[in-house]
Design a protein around this motif. Structure first.
Motif, PDB file in Angstrom:
ATOM      1  N   THR A  70      64.846  40.529 -18.498  1.00  0.00           N
ATOM      2  CA  THR A  70      63.359  40.805 -17.825  1.00  0.00           C
ATOM      3  C   THR A  70      64.634  38.800 -17.825  1.00  0.00           C
ATOM      4  N   THR A  87      58.617  36.727 -19.512  1.00  0.00           N
ATOM      5  CA  THR A  87      57.217  38.060 -18.929  1.00  0.00           C
ATOM      6  C   THR A  87      57.881  39.193 -20.025  1.00  0.00           C
ATOM      7  N   LEU A  89      58.394  42.959 -20.280  1.00  0.00           N
ATOM      8  CA  LEU A  89      58.969  43.870 -18.887  1.00  0.00           C
ATOM      9  C   LEU A  89      58.045  45.133 -18.307  1.00  0.00           C
ATOM     10  N   HIS A 100      57.656  43.258 -10.673  1.00  0.00           N
ATOM     11  CA  HIS A 100      58.657  42.499 -11.492  1.00  0.00           C
ATOM     12  C   HIS A 100      60.108  43.025 -10.636  1.00  0.00           C
ATOM     13  N   CYS A 162      67.671  41.565 -13.225  1.00  0.00           N
ATOM     14  CA  CYS A 162      66.684  39.801 -12.601  1.00  0.00           C
ATOM     15  C   CYS A 162      67.607  39.021 -12.469  1.00  0.00           C
ATOM     16  N   ASN A 231      58.301  37.972 -12.733  1.00  0.00           N
ATOM     17  CA  ASN A 231      59.803  37.460 -13.787  1.00  0.00           C
ATOM     18  C   ASN A 231      59.474  36.515 -14.030  1.00  0.00           C
ATOM     19  N   SER A 235      56.918  33.709 -16.037  1.00  0.00           N
ATOM     20  CA  SER A 235      57.703  33.062 -17.477  1.00  0.00           C
ATOM     21  C   SER A 235      57.686  31.453 -17.528  1.00  0.00           C
TER      22      SER A 235
END
Length: 274
Positions: A70, A87, A89, A100, A162, A231, A235
């Motif tokens: 993540t 964040t 998952l 996401h 990601c 995500n 965050s």
């Protein structure tokens, strides 16, 4: 964030999933930490000065127990103090849930235009994915560095890396805050308004949202967060929320407790439309 929210609203329980999941254990540990601070009566006695500046906003992939990453975000001040957010998952199972963002989802780019035979187009989200029959040999045979990089990312963690969301933090979100003083950052609502407005701006720039879209359509795009990635946005919100709390001389749950029931949805999304 769930732990801080749960503590802020005096929730009787917190459901975070199985205890063997690392990110769930982090949430439980945060609850224990907050309860311990409350039991001690701990209070921050020296808030951060409002003229301190944000020196850096950086992001990385953060490992999870699921074996796929993540996004983790760190906000650093000029005095070296830092605030972190990551964040949990996963994507909710409902329809129209926040996205996401993973690297197998590809935005329109020169490679998708040049090699349309290699990609499937998702008309609903206006994004691309490599076709299942595409192989490494096919990609290598194109001798195209951009295409090869897209392919490499699409293979990492089975397409669930990601790095694109990480880059969205550093390319799009960081410039909104780096160089600002803590006083200029505003409230947590101000932070989230900027993040949501940026999500809407990217959607317009990418041709996914008309500039004169209806209000509900604009809000739906911001709720999905498919451009920056949930995500990336959440965050950043968590890290900056902790910064805002420290500036006020309190913990994040104290800020959230003050906000409970006092958030104007229209003001948060601050959209123009019919």
């Amino acid at each position: 964030m769930e732990a801080d929210i749960g503590f802020a609203v005096d929730a009787m329980a917190l459901k975070c999933g199985g205890g063997s999941n690392t990110e769930r254990l982090i949430k439980y540990a945060r609850i224990v930490e907050l309860m311990g601070l409350a039991a001690k009566g701990f209070k921050i006695t020296r808030p951060l000065e409002g003229d301190l500046k944000i020196a850096d906003v950086s992001a990385t992939e953060v490992a999870t127990n699921a074996g796929i990453p993540t996004v983790g975000v760190t906000v650093r001040l000029e005095n070296g103090v830092s605030f972190h957010g990551a964040t949990p998952l996963g994507t909710s199972a409902g329809t129209d849930e926040a996205i996401h963002l993973v690297d197998s989802t590809i935005e329109k780019c020169p490679a998708t235009e040049k090699y349309p035979e290699l990609f499937d187009f998702d008309a609903d989200n206006k994004t691309y994915k490599f076709k299942k029959e595409v192989t490494s040999d096919v990609v290598a045979g194109k001798h195209d560095e951009e295409l090869s990089e897209l392919w490499r990312r699409a293979l990492r963690y089975g397409g669930k890396g990601c790095l694109n969301a990480v880059e969205n933090v550093e390319k799009h979100i960081a410039p909104l805050f780096v160089g600002k003083t803590l006083g200029e950052v505003g409230s947590l609502v101000d932070v989230d308004k900027q993040l949501l407005a940026l999500e809407r701006k990217l959607a317009v720039e990418r041709g996914k949202l008309p500039e004169n879209a209806e209000k509900d359509q604009q809000i739906a795009v911001m709720q999905r967060k498919a451009n920056l990635g949930m995500n990336a946005i959440l965050s950043c919100s968590l890290a900056l929320g902790r910064l805002v709390a420290a500036r006020e001389g309190v913990e994040l749950p104290d800020i959230l407790r003050q906000m409970e029931g006092n958030i104007d949805r229209d003001a948060l999304y601050s959209v123009d439309g019919k």
